[in-house]
Design a protein around this motif. Structure first.
Motif, PDB file in Angstrom:
ATOM      1  N   GLN A 159       0.829  -1.203   0.000  1.00 28.36           N
ATOM      2  CA  GLN A 159       0.000   0.000   0.000  1.00 28.36           C
ATOM      3  C   GLN A 159       0.866   1.258   0.000  1.00 28.36           C
ATOM      4  N   ILE A 164      -1.029  -2.114  -4.582  1.00 21.90           N
ATOM      5  CA  ILE A 164      -2.242  -2.873  -4.285  1.00 21.90           C
ATOM      6  C   ILE A 164      -2.917  -3.303  -5.584  1.00 21.90           C
ATOM      7  N   TYR A 343      -7.835  -4.898   1.603  1.00 21.66           N
ATOM      8  CA  TYR A 343      -7.228  -4.039   0.592  1.00 21.66           C
ATOM      9  C   TYR A 343      -7.848  -4.183  -0.798  1.00 21.66           C
TER      10      TYR A 343
END
Length: 384
Positions: A159, A164, A343
């Motif tokens: 991240q 991601i 995520y």
């Protein structure tokens, strides 16, 4: 030497090489470095990401091929559980093949799955030398252990560095009996609680001079287990509370003990959160044993991935190879998908898991080849 038809994408050779790395958690046993070398040979840019200190230091890697969207990530682990005390028929780290079966610790959980994905990438690149988008791998050496310095830390790094993905496929063994049965699109949450009830020791003949903690503990456990937590939801089976231990440690027949302890686990669906269940447990305990100590650890919340385009593409790829339309499922234990779900969307599909963690863990070579074909088909459908 086996030709491409006998070993498509080199899946068998790589699976054997990874099994021969004795990566019993937390010892890497060369697994991460061996995989990194293979990925660099294909063209991946590999970043080694060891986290932690001392004996808790965990090897991890992130590998990336390509740029732009879509970004598809494959997640897995090279660490394995110990071989156990029972005798193996085959060397657990020998990568032996007998009658079309590959034996070894990690064969199905989940070095075989990692090998299948790498082999699938090789096959995909042969057809599409310049693919659009990004293919990446998130591989940890800390899934079978405490899972503190593995996938969680790598995701934080990803991240922070803009890595991601749009979708993640976890290669855990999801099929109970044969290839093509199950794609997992969610998992239940897991809560562990330890309840220590403090009483007052005394003689059993004079109970009015004591406070029996066992009676209080049994009463509160009775309330906690009196009724089902729920009846399930659209995608999840009913939540389950299981008392896993009752400990007093009293060796005398005529003594009321000073304390009693119980442990329990709750596997909960999407009708609950860990915090809500923890509050409920503490309220019930306080009603029966105000002086009790309650320790609660939530190892993961429940999650559900919407069965939209990437999941459908995976199901079509499975059907094309196996002839089965896999069931979408949320059962079983926890996996690192619980961290990834925070995520991006994530699903799980891998080998047959019947022998995982057992003596003589194994995988059929035919299953390895089928999984390679499934992953290759999935790459073609998602990446174009």
């Amino acid at each position: 030497m086996a030709g491409p038809e006998q070993d498509p994408g080199g899946v068998v050779a790589l699976a054997r090489a990874l099994i021969r790395c004795p990566s019993v958690t937390p010892d890497d046993g060369c697994g991460i470095n061996a995989l990194a070398a293979v990925l660099e040979g294909i063209g991946f840019s590999v970043t080694l990401l060891p986290f932690g200190e001392g004996t808790a230091r965990t090897p991890n890697l992130f590998a990336r091929l390509g740029t732009g969207q879509p970004h598809l990530c494959f997640a897995g682990h090279t660490d394995v559980v110990p071989v156990g005390d029972a005798a193996w028929t085959h060397d657990p780290f020998g990568g032996e093949i007998h009658d079309g079966i590959l034996f070894g610790r990690g064969a199905c959980d989940m070095k075989g799955g990692i090998a299948a994905f790498v082999a699938a990438v090789r096959l995909y690149l042969q057809k599409t030398p310049r693919p659009r988008g990004t293919i990446s791998l998130l591989i940890t050496g800390d899934e079978e252990g405490p899972a503190t310095n593995g996938t969680v830390r790598v995701l934080e790094w990803m991240q922070a560095n803009g890595q991601i993905p749009d979708f993640c496929l976890v290669g855990e063994p999801t099929n109970p009996g044969e290839m093509g049965e199950v794609v997992k699109i969610g998992r239940r949450g897991s809560l562990n609680a330890r309840i220590t009830v403090q009483g007052m020791q005394g003689h059993v003949a004079y109970p009015h001079r004591a406070d029996n903690p066992i009676h209080r503990l049994l009463a509160l456990l009775g309330e906690l287990t009196a009724a089902p937590l729920d009846t399930g939801s659209e995608w999840f089976e009913p939540s389950s509370l299981q008392v896993t231990s009752l400990d007093v440690g009293n060796t005398a027949n005529n003594v009321i003990p000073a304390r009693a302890q119980a442990r329990l686990n709750i596997r909960f669906n999407d009708l609950h959160t860990g915090a809500d269940l923890a509050g409920w447990i503490r309220t019930v305990v306080a009603r029966h044993a105000p002086r009790a100590d309650v320790s609660i650890a939530i190892s993961g919340e429940s999650f559900l991935t919407s069965p939209d385009a990437p999941v459908e593409a995976l199901r079509r790829a499975v059907h094309a190879v196996t002839g089965h339309v896999p069931k979408l499922d949320t059962g079983g234990g926890t996996s690192d998908a619980r961290f990834i779900s925070r995520y991006c969307p994530v699903a799980e599909f891998g080998l047959v898991g019947a022998s995982m963690h057992k003596v003589d863990e194994h995988v059929a070579l035919a299953d390895l080849k089928q999984l390679t074909a499934i992953y290759s088909g999935f790459l073609e459908k998602v990446m174009g």
